[in-house]
Each structure stands twice: as structure tokens, then as C-alpha cells.
Scaffold this motif. Structure first.
Motif, PDB file in Angstrom:
ATOM      1  N   GLY A  15       0.884  -1.205  -0.065  1.00 52.01           N
ATOM      2  CA  GLY A  15       0.090  -0.147  -0.136  1.00 52.01           C
ATOM      3  C   GLY A  15       0.758   1.295   0.040  1.00 52.01           C
ATOM      4  O   GLY A  15       1.491   1.452   0.765  1.00 52.01           O
ATOM      5  N   PRO A  18      -0.847   7.440   2.239  1.00 53.01           N
ATOM      6  CA  PRO A  18       0.161   8.262   3.197  1.00 53.01           C
ATOM      7  C   PRO A  18       1.062   7.176   4.176  1.00 53.01           C
ATOM      8  O   PRO A  18       2.403   7.557   4.130  1.00 53.01           O
ATOM      9  N   ALA A  19       0.522   6.317   4.872  1.00 56.79           N
ATOM     10  CA  ALA A  19       1.061   5.626   5.838  1.00 56.79           C
ATOM     11  C   ALA A  19       2.295   4.651   5.019  1.00 56.79           C
ATOM     12  O   ALA A  19       3.534   4.839   5.632  1.00 56.79           O
ATOM     13  N   ASP A  38       1.273  -1.348  -4.834  1.00 52.28           N
ATOM     14  CA  ASP A  38       0.244  -0.823  -4.646  1.00 52.28           C
ATOM     15  C   ASP A  38      -0.844  -1.421  -5.704  1.00 52.28           C
ATOM     16  O   ASP A  38      -0.313  -1.581  -6.747  1.00 52.28           O
ATOM     17  N   LYS A  39      -2.013  -1.617  -5.334  1.00 50.26           N
ATOM     18  CA  LYS A  39      -2.716  -2.370  -6.166  1.00 50.26           C
ATOM     19  C   LYS A  39      -3.469  -1.449  -7.417  1.00 50.26           C
ATOM     20  O   LYS A  39      -4.016  -1.930  -8.409  1.00 50.26           O
ATOM     21  N   GLN A  48     -10.212  12.829  -0.854  1.00 50.53           N
ATOM     22  CA  GLN A  48      -9.806  12.405   0.470  1.00 50.53           C
ATOM     23  C   GLN A  48      -9.167  13.384   1.224  1.00 50.53           C
ATOM     24  O   GLN A  48      -9.659  14.507   1.412  1.00 50.53           O
ATOM     25  N   ALA A  49      -8.059  12.991   2.323  1.00 52.83           N
ATOM     26  CA  ALA A  49      -7.593  13.770   3.291  1.00 52.83           C
ATOM     27  C   ALA A  49      -7.010  15.261   2.711  1.00 52.83           C
ATOM     28  O   ALA A  49      -6.528  15.156   1.681  1.00 52.83           O
ATOM     29  N   ASP A  50      -7.141  16.200   3.552  1.00 57.45           N
ATOM     30  CA  ASP A  50      -6.440  17.353   3.150  1.00 57.45           C
ATOM     31  C   ASP A  50      -5.770  18.375   4.208  1.00 57.45           C
ATOM     32  O   ASP A  50      -5.105  19.292   4.089  1.00 57.45           O
ATOM     33  N   GLN A 112      -4.414  15.436  -0.363  1.00 60.03           N
ATOM     34  CA  GLN A 112      -3.657  14.405  -0.090  1.00 60.03           C
ATOM     35  C   GLN A 112      -2.792  13.936  -1.284  1.00 60.03           C
ATOM     36  O   GLN A 112      -1.576  13.664  -1.230  1.00 60.03           O
ATOM     37  N   ASP A 216      -2.325  -0.898   3.996  1.00 55.62           N
ATOM     38  CA  ASP A 216      -3.349  -1.011   2.725  1.00 55.62           C
ATOM     39  C   ASP A 216      -4.727  -0.874   3.104  1.00 55.62           C
ATOM     40  O   ASP A 216      -5.581  -1.265   2.510  1.00 55.62           O
ATOM     41  N   TYR A 280     -18.020  19.835   4.375  1.00 59.11           N
ATOM     42  CA  TYR A 280     -18.566  18.657   4.998  1.00 59.11           C
ATOM     43  C   TYR A 280     -19.940  18.685   5.559  1.00 59.11           C
ATOM     44  O   TYR A 280     -20.160  19.623   6.233  1.00 59.11           O
ATOM     45  N   ASP A 348      -5.029   3.621   8.198  1.00 60.14           N
ATOM     46  CA  ASP A 348      -6.427   3.085   8.092  1.00 60.14           C
ATOM     47  C   ASP A 348      -6.539   1.572   8.224  1.00 60.14           C
ATOM     48  O   ASP A 348      -7.725   1.285   8.475  1.00 60.14           O
ATOM     49  N   GLY A 358      -9.931  15.744  10.851  1.00 68.09           N
ATOM     50  CA  GLY A 358      -8.857  15.895   9.939  1.00 68.09           C
ATOM     51  C   GLY A 358      -7.715  14.885  10.428  1.00 68.09           C
ATOM     52  O   GLY A 358      -6.473  15.382  10.508  1.00 68.09           O
ATOM     53  N   GLY A 360      -7.270  11.355  10.295  1.00 71.15           N
ATOM     54  CA  GLY A 360      -7.149   9.849   9.455  1.00 71.15           C
ATOM     55  C   GLY A 360      -5.604   9.900   9.002  1.00 71.15           C
ATOM     56  O   GLY A 360      -4.619   9.147   9.422  1.00 71.15           O
ATOM     57  N   GLN A 361      -5.334  10.933   7.855  1.00 73.05           N
ATOM     58  CA  GLN A 361      -4.048  10.752   7.380  1.00 73.05           C
ATOM     59  C   GLN A 361      -2.953  11.280   8.535  1.00 73.05           C
ATOM     60  O   GLN A 361      -1.886  10.522   8.262  1.00 73.05           O
TER      61      GLN A 361
HETATM   62  P1  FAD Z   1      -4.991   4.605   2.325  1.00 72.54           P
HETATM   63  O1  FAD Z   1      -5.030   6.029   1.983  1.00 72.54           O
HETATM   64  O2  FAD Z   1      -6.357   4.080   2.033  1.00 72.54           O
HETATM   65  O3  FAD Z   1      -4.151   3.973   1.297  1.00 72.54           O
HETATM   66  C1  FAD Z   1      -3.837   2.825   1.095  1.00 72.54           C
HETATM   67  C2  FAD Z   1      -3.109   2.165  -0.244  1.00 72.54           C
HETATM   68  O4  FAD Z   1      -3.053   0.820  -0.085  1.00 72.54           O
HETATM   69  C3  FAD Z   1      -3.878   2.554  -1.194  1.00 72.54           C
HETATM   70  O5  FAD Z   1      -2.932   3.297  -2.076  1.00 72.54           O
HETATM   71  C4  FAD Z   1      -4.425   1.320  -1.957  1.00 72.54           C
HETATM   72  O6  FAD Z   1      -4.567   1.408  -3.190  1.00 72.54           O
HETATM   73  C5  FAD Z   1      -3.455   0.436  -1.490  1.00 72.54           C
HETATM   74  N1  FAD Z   1      -4.204  -0.918  -1.256  1.00 72.54           N
HETATM   75  C6  FAD Z   1      -5.106  -1.279  -0.703  1.00 72.54           C
HETATM   76  N2  FAD Z   1      -5.278  -2.667  -0.765  1.00 72.54           N
HETATM   77  C7  FAD Z   1      -4.170  -3.160  -1.141  1.00 72.54           C
HETATM   78  C8  FAD Z   1      -3.901  -4.357  -1.604  1.00 72.54           C
HETATM   79  N3  FAD Z   1      -4.508  -5.670  -1.309  1.00 72.54           N
HETATM   80  N4  FAD Z   1      -2.580  -4.678  -2.296  1.00 72.54           N
HETATM   81  C9  FAD Z   1      -1.951  -3.588  -2.601  1.00 72.54           C
HETATM   82  N5  FAD Z   1      -2.212  -2.253  -2.338  1.00 72.54           N
HETATM   83  C10 FAD Z   1      -3.372  -2.225  -1.723  1.00 72.54           C
HETATM   84  N6  FAD Z   1      -7.590  12.485   7.033  1.00 72.54           N
HETATM   85  C11 FAD Z   1      -7.172  13.513   7.344  1.00 72.54           C
HETATM   86  O7  FAD Z   1      -6.180  13.369   8.103  1.00 72.54           O
HETATM   87  N7  FAD Z   1      -7.568  14.643   7.156  1.00 72.54           N
HETATM   88  C12 FAD Z   1      -8.643  15.007   6.294  1.00 72.54           C
HETATM   89  O8  FAD Z   1      -8.932  15.852   6.289  1.00 72.54           O
HETATM   90  C13 FAD Z   1      -9.234  13.584   5.944  1.00 72.54           C
HETATM   91  N8  FAD Z   1     -10.567  13.868   5.219  1.00 72.54           N
HETATM   92  C14 FAD Z   1     -10.919  12.662   4.455  1.00 72.54           C
HETATM   93  C15 FAD Z   1     -11.938  12.949   3.523  1.00 72.54           C
HETATM   94  C16 FAD Z   1     -12.516  11.725   2.993  1.00 72.54           C
HETATM   95  C17 FAD Z   1     -13.494  11.880   2.202  1.00 72.54           C
HETATM   96  C18 FAD Z   1     -11.901  10.375   3.152  1.00 72.54           C
HETATM   97  C19 FAD Z   1     -12.578   9.328   2.513  1.00 72.54           C
HETATM   98  C20 FAD Z   1     -10.754  10.410   3.846  1.00 72.54           C
HETATM   99  C21 FAD Z   1     -10.472  11.586   4.545  1.00 72.54           C
HETATM  100  N9  FAD Z   1      -9.210  11.356   5.515  1.00 72.54           N
HETATM  101  C22 FAD Z   1      -8.745  12.463   6.131  1.00 72.54           C
HETATM  102  C23 FAD Z   1      -8.783   9.952   5.879  1.00 72.54           C
HETATM  103  C24 FAD Z   1      -7.450   9.564   5.343  1.00 72.54           C
HETATM  104  O9  FAD Z   1      -7.871   9.891   3.583  1.00 72.54           O
HETATM  105  C25 FAD Z   1      -7.075   8.375   5.461  1.00 72.54           C
HETATM  106  O10 FAD Z   1      -6.905   8.190   6.954  1.00 72.54           O
HETATM  107  C26 FAD Z   1      -5.589   7.999   4.909  1.00 72.54           C
HETATM  108  O11 FAD Z   1      -5.511   8.195   3.665  1.00 72.54           O
HETATM  109  C27 FAD Z   1      -5.027   6.977   5.183  1.00 72.54           C
HETATM  110  O12 FAD Z   1      -3.843   6.590   4.735  1.00 72.54           O
HETATM  111  P2  FAD Z   1      -3.473   5.136   4.569  1.00 72.54           P
HETATM  112  O13 FAD Z   1      -2.059   5.069   3.918  1.00 72.54           O
HETATM  113  O14 FAD Z   1      -3.229   4.071   5.857  1.00 72.54           O
HETATM  114  O15 FAD Z   1      -4.563   4.468   3.680  1.00 72.54           O
END
Ligand code: FAD
Length: 650
Positions: A15, A18-19, A38-39, A48-50, A112, A216, A280, A348, A358, A360-361
Motif C-alpha cells: 500500500g 500516506p502510511a 500498490d494495487k 480524501q484527506a486534506d 492528499q 493497505d 462536509y 487506516d 482531520g 486519519g491521514q
Molecule cells: P490509504 O490512503 O487508504 O492507502 C492505502 C493504499 O493501499 C492505497 O493506495 C491502496 O490502493 C493500497 N491498497 C489497498 N489494498 C491493497 C492491496 N491488497 N494490495 C496492494 N495495495 C493495496 N484524513 C485526514 O487526516 N484529514 C482529512 O481531512 C481527511 N479527510 C478525508 C476525507 C475523506 C472523504 C476520506 C475518505 C478520508 C479522509 N481522511 C482524512 C482520511 C485519510 O484519507 C485516510 O485516513 C488516509 O488516507 C489513510 O492513509 P493510509 O495510507 O493508511 O491508507
């Protein structure tokens, strides 16, 4: 299927959100053999996040990533709008969005996708050692339990499927809950879009890894392989989000606003970059026919109409919509964060909640920021695998705090405003203001306080091993929390600099020596003795630094004295505090004064940390900038005992 290809890697990241990208950045910095898959065929383009919180900005800055701060919209003010006695919304509170004195950064907003772009550019510019490989999904994960305690082993085996672009692109019909591919924004991702075929589409490979990290996302495949479950509530609330260029007469459209209408619900306004504003809106829990809302059928127009009702009598419309989504939130935490200290989960994949604060990211980035250096030091053989256990203990607590915070905050946001003081079921403005303010430190990412463990000694926990922790020597500094920043002045050239600028994320521990007023002979003599010790072959610095590597490559010594800068000369100070290198000469960037600068005032770091100028102290700082422990200047035994707990002599 083509024949399997066997290979080995130290770390496999699943994945590249951000993480995953934060983790890749750490591991690239520490030069650990890493792959990240990444898939999806491309990174996120919009939506998404901002929101970027203070601590996240400090962390990004510690990697030299400052483009977010430069390109983002800085949110400086927050306003609350509430209904008056006639039910008409009025501005009731105006306050700084980030309370003063929190950090050298304030909250800012940028989508994001830009941050992911900055990470990708940073990885490329810094050695191009790690590239995101797309579109690939793992299909099998096996752990050889007999090998998990063998540091040299590669106990995790994965099968990876190389997808075709068609397989990697989800159905773009109406059924895309996270809006990922609904964007019409940005033109900066050409490189991703014209990504050349790897020639491996449709093939499968088998790889072995020392460590695997599932970044992921909320539906984490990795988490499912480990058998962990998300615990908590799945709310019925549907959120509508619109990224629009608004046409409105609402006066506060360019500041962060929380608008509570009398009966039409509530709305949050987030002013963004490039004239964009994010709205929102909490949509009704049931659909028109009485059944649950089908969020895949929600349109931007429906969300706009809901917003118009809330913001009336002001007008709101748009010509340009960059992104929209409708989604449901679950407030949940995974019941496990790692397996055998070999497979970890971050972001996540282990916590989900509402987007209003704000978080999650930010929390996701900070999860892998916590993990990256630990895996790096263990993979390099510099630290015991025991330190990996602290990832789960430190971050699981943060995830739980996050959910508790989100529940409190969501209730406030979703609740009906109280009509008057006798209205007990409504939420009073005072209550709203109080919780909002209390939450500000948490929301800024600055309340993180890691408990005692192998890396953190707060009081007597290290006594048996010989660590005599002295929190009383830096009364206002919290062990377990990030080292706050104050301006100090470089001894050699008078340049004022933020203390945090001396703590780049490069994998080194730091001894920040506060010797006190070294213009006083007795204080200088104590300082000199410390210098002699640090240069000796048995010191912590000498013991853990491999031969033929710079003296500051594992543990760096920084000094901040409290004498007047002009009364001290750098050259006569013991070499341990400004080491000499045959090719580069003396190091002029290690000794600083807590003194008035010519142009930028006086940071008063001794006063701010509660350090007595006669007593001084040594603050041990972890590679992620968190305070590990505090000891007396002369107590070199405690330093040895602290590092002996987990460091390995190479
Ligand atoms: P993700 O961003 O979900 O990244 C996961 C990655 O893994 C993706 O690129 C995906 O393609 C990949 N993946 C998934 N499954 C697989 C697999 N099986 N094999 C290979 N790759 C895979 N957070 C904030 O901090 N501030 C905000 O204002 C905010 N606003 C948001 C608004 C919306 C509408 C949404 C939906 C979310 C918001 N968030 C916000 C949350 C934020 O987007 C997430 O918390 C953040 O993106 C999490 O990061 P992550 O890297 O853990 O997961």
C-alpha cells in the motif's frame, strides 16, 4: 501464469497511501532494502484527506519535505455559527484555528494527492532507492513461525500478482464509495499516468521478506491474513463531501467554520488551495422512502442542496466541482497491530473514524513514522528486535485515544444546538467551545505521550538497570512527548535556528546536552569532564559507532549552553562537542547558545524546558524526536545503562 520468480527483500510495504509512503521514506533514508507495492495504477489524484496538523508538518519538515507548507492554504481562524433566537445563523465565536504557542506550524490544507506527489519526488531525489511498484496485489502471506526469532531469517513469504491496468482500475460507475476516481482535478501526475508497462502484467512472483507492513487502508488485506478484527461501532451517518469553487455571499467562506443550523443539520467549511473550499455535510440517516440511504446514488447536487439549507439565508452555488463523495464512517480499532514483530499494520488498516477532525491521514503518517526507524535500526543490526514491540504498545493507545476523541467530537458536531439553558438534550455553545478547545492539542498531534518501555524511561522504571532518570532537571519537558521547538543561536555564526531543525529524521539518537552557564568555571569543569568521557573509547558514543564511520553517525551530541554567546569561544570546547574530521575540519553546527539573537529574539529554551542554568541536564532524544529520558550532566552511567537496554555494539 508465468513461472514464479524468487527474491528476498528486507521490508515489503503493501500500500502506497500516506502510511506506506511515509514508511518508504524512512526506510529509504536508512538505506534498507525495501519494496513498496500498490494495487492501483496511479496515486490518488484528488479528494480524501486534506488537513495537515502541526505535528505532521514538523515530521515532514524533519525529512526536508517543506512543499506542503509552501503550497497549502494556511487555516488561521475558526468561526462557529449558531442559530439565534429566531433560528437565523449568526457568527458566535471567532478564534485562532491553532491555539498560539503550540508549534512553529499551524494547521494547513492541501489535497492528499499533492502530499503523495511530494513523497514520491523525495524518494526519487534522495537516491531513487525505492520506487512504488504498481499495479500489484499480494495473494498469499505465510509466516514461518520457526524462524521469527532469527534476526537473519526472511520468515514471511508472499505471492505477488502483477495486474493489468484494466484489473487495477475499479468500476467507475456509481458504486465508488470513496470517490477515488471521480476527480476532474490536477495535471501534475503525467509521469504516473504514462507509466511504462513493467512487462510483468499477468505474472506472479514469490518473495521472502524479513518484515512486511500492511499500509493497505481500511479494507486491509494484510490485516485479514493476520486474522485481526476491527472492533468498534459502525455508524449509520452518511457524510457528503464537496470540493468546489464556491459562489456565495457567506462571509466566512475563507476561514474554517462550523455551522450549526436550527433544524437543517450542520456543515463544516474548510478553505483550501486554489480557491477551492471543501464542505462536509452530514446527510440524513434515512433515504426519502424511509430506508437507508444508498450512498452510491448520492449526487453532488443533493449534497449542495443539503448545504444550501444549512447555510441559508446566505446563498451558495458553484460552477466548478473538483471532487465529491458520500461515505459512511465506522469508529473502529484493530484488535492487533503486529504478528511476531514481523508483520505490522499501520494507518487506516488499524483505525477508522470520521473525517471531521482531520485526523486519519495525520495519525496514519505518524503510525509509520513511529515504526520506520525501529525496523530500520533492527534491520541494520544496530538495535535489538525488542524495540519493535513498542510499535504496537505506543500506537494502539493512540488509536484508542483517537476513537474516543472522534466519538466526542462527532457527537458535538452532529448534535442539535441547545435552544436555551433549559434545553438539556441540545448542545450548548459553551459545551461545544470547551470540547473543541480541549481537543485542539490532540487534534494538532501534540498530545502524544508514549508510556514507559524499553525506549522511554520516565521515572524509576530503569532503576534496576542503572538508569537514574531525572525529570526534575527539566521540569517543563515531558518525557515520552516530542521535543518542542524554540529558537537557539549557533555559537559559531550567530544564526538563530529552531531546535527541531537540529533533529532531522536520519535514524540517529541524540544527546542534547544542556550544560548550563559554561562561563562559570565550576559548570565549565563539569562540562569538560563530560566531553572527556564522550571522547573516551568506552563512552556510549564510541561503543555504538562502528569503526570508520563518523563519530556522530549513531548517537549525535548537541550542546545548548546558557552563557552569553559572546563570552564563549567554540575552539577551546572539548572536541566531543564539535568533532574534527580530517577532510571537513571542525563541525560548527553542534554548539548553540540560549541567548538573544540579532534579529529573531530570544527563544528562552532553558526557561521553557524548566532547566536550571546551574544544574543543567542531558536530554536523550529518540530518532523520531520524542524525549526518551533525562539524566544529570555528570551521570554518564545512566546514559550507558539506557542504551544498553536495546543497542547492539557493531
Ligand atoms: P490509504 O490512503 O487508504 O492507502 C492505502 C493504499 O493501499 C492505497 O493506495 C491502496 O490502493 C493500497 N491498497 C489497498 N489494498 C491493497 C492491496 N491488497 N494490495 C496492494 N495495495 C493495496 N484524513 C485526514 O487526516 N484529514 C482529512 O481531512 C481527511 N479527510 C478525508 C476525507 C475523506 C472523504 C476520506 C475518505 C478520508 C479522509 N481522511 C482524512 C482520511 C485519510 O484519507 C485516510 O485516513 C488516509 O488516507 C489513510 O492513509 P493510509 O495510507 O493508511 O491508507
Amino acid at each position: 501464469m508465468a513461472p514464479a520468480v524468487d527474491s528476498e527483500v528486507d521490508v515489503l510495504i503493501v500500500g502506497a497511501g500516506p502510511a506506506g509512503l511515509m514508511l518508504a521514506t524512512w526506510l529509504s533514508q536508512l538505506q534498507i532494502r525495501t519494496r513498496i507495492i500498490d494495487k492501483r495504477s496511479t496515486k490518488i489524484m484528488a479528494g480524501q484527506a486534506d488537513g495537515f496538523q502541526c505535528r505532521t508538518l514538523e515530521i515532514l519538515d524533519s525529512f526536508g519535505i517543506d512543499r506542503i507548507w509552501k503550497e497549502s492554504n494556511h487555516m488561521l481562524e475558526v468561526c462557529f455559527w449558531n442559530p439565534d433566537e429566531n433560528g437565523v445563523i449568526r457568527r458566535t465565536v471567532r478564534a485562532p484555528d491553532t491555539p498560539t504557542g503550540f508549534s512553529r506550524f499551524t494547521e494547513c490544507v492541501l489535497h492528499q494527492g499533492r502530499m503523495e506527489r511530494f513523497f514520491l519526488d523525495h524518494l526519487k531525489e534522495n537516491g531513487d532507492r525505492i520506487r512504488v511498484e504498481r499495479p500489484i496485489v499480494p495473494s498469499v502471506l505465510q509466516i514461518d513461525e520457526a524462524e521469527v526469532t532469527n534476526p537473519a531469517a526472511y520468515p514471511v513469504t508472499l505471492k505477488l500478482q502483477h495486474l493489468t491496468d484494466e484489473q487495477a482500475t475499479p468500476d467507475q460507475g456509481n458504486n465508488i464509495p470513496n470517490g477515488l476516481f471521480r476527480s476532474n482535478l490536477t495535471a501534475d501526475d503525467t509521469e504516473d499516468l504514462i507509466r511504462k508497462s513493467s512487462g510483468k502484467e499477468g505474472t506472479e512472483e514469490t518473495i521472502r521478506a524479513k518484515y512486511v507492513v500492511g499500509c493497505d487502508g481500511a479494507h486491509s488485506w494484510t490485516r485479514k491474513q493476520l486474522g485481526f478484527k476491527m472492533e468498534g461501532e459502525h455508524t449509520e451517518i452518511i457524510w457528503g463531501v464537496l470540493d468546489i469553487v464556491p459562489i456565495t455571499d457567506f462571509p466566512d467562506i475563507r476561514v474554517r467554520c462550523l455551522v450549526h443550523s436550527a433544524s437543517a443539520g450542520s456543515l463544516m467549511v474548510i478553505p483550501r488551495e486554489k480557491r477551492v473550499v471543501r464542505l462536509y455535510i452530514q446527510l440524513k440517516e434515512v433515504g426519502a422512502g424511509g430506508g437507508a440511504v444508498d450512498r452510491s446514488k448520492v449526487t453532488p447536487d443533493q449534497i449542495l442542496k443539503a448545504a444550501q439549507k444549512i447555510i441559508a439565508p446566505y446563498k451558495l452555488d458553484y460552477e466548478q466541482c473538483d471532487w465529491f463523495t458520500a461515505y459512511q464512517i465506522a469508529q473502529r480499532v484493530s484488535d492487533g497491530f503486529d504478528k511476531f514483530d514481523r508483520v505490522f499494520l499501520a494507518g487506516d488498516a488499524v483505525h477508522t473514524h470520521s473525517p471531521k477532525a482531520g485526523q486519519g491521514q495525520n495519525v496514519s503518517l505518524q503510525d509509520s513514522y513511529n515504526l520506520g526507524w525501529k525496523i530500520g535500526l533492527v534491520a541494520r543490526g544496530q538495535a535489538s528486535p525488542e524495540i519493535l514491540k513498542t510499535y504496537a504498545t505506543e500506537r494502539q493507545q493512540i488509536a484508542r485515544d483517537l476513537i474516543a476523541f472522534d466519538q466526542k467530537f462527532s457527537k458535538l458536531f452532529s448534535g442539535r444546538p441547545a435552544k436555551d439553558v433549559s434545553d438539556e438534550t441540545g448542545i450548548s455553545l459553551e459545551e461545544f467551545r470547551k470540547v473543541f478547545h480541549q481537543g485542539a492539542v490532540f487534534a494538532a498531534g501534540l498530545s502524544v505521550d508514549y508510556g514507559p518501555n524499553i525506549l522511554v524511561v520516565k521515572e524509576d522504571e530503569g532503576k534496576e538497570e542503572g538508569v537514574r532518570c531525572r525529570p526534575d532537571l527539566a521540569k517543563k519537558l515531558k518525557i515520552g512527548m516530542r521535543l518542542p521547538s524554540h529558537k537557539i543561536v549557533n555559537q559559531s555564526d550567530a544564526l538563530p535556528i529552531e531546535l527541531q531543525k537540529l533533529l532531522p529524521s536520519d535514524g540517529r539518537f541524540r544527546l542534547v546536552v544542556f550544560p548550563g552557564d559554561i562561563s562559570k568555571p565550576e559548570i565549565y569543569s563539569r562540562f569538560e569532564k563530560l566531553g572527556e568521557y564522550l571522547s573516551s573509547p568506552d563512552s556510549v558514543v564510541s561503543s555504538y559507532t562502528p569503526q570508520n564511520t563518523p563519530r556522530d553517525s549513531v548517537i549525535e551530541v548537541l550542546t545548548i549552553h546558557s552563557a552569553k554567546r559572546t563570552e564563549i569561544e567554540l575552539q577551546p570546547l572539548p572536541e566531543a562537542f564539535h568533532p574534527f574530521d580530517k577532510a571537513k575540519g571542525w563541525d560548527y553546527w553542534k554548539v548553540y547558545a540560549d541567548d538573544e539573537s540579532y534579529h529573531e529574539g530570544h527563544g528562552q529554551v532553558y526557561e521553557n524546558f524548566g532547566i536550571d542554568k546551574d544544574e543543567g541536564c542531558i536530554v536523550v532524544v529518540r530518532p523520531d524526536g520524542y524525549v526518551a529520558t533525562t539524566v544529570a550532566v555528570e551521570d554518564t552511567r545512566s546514559l550507558e545503562a539506557y542504551f544498553r537496554r536495546f543497542m547492539i555494539k557493531l
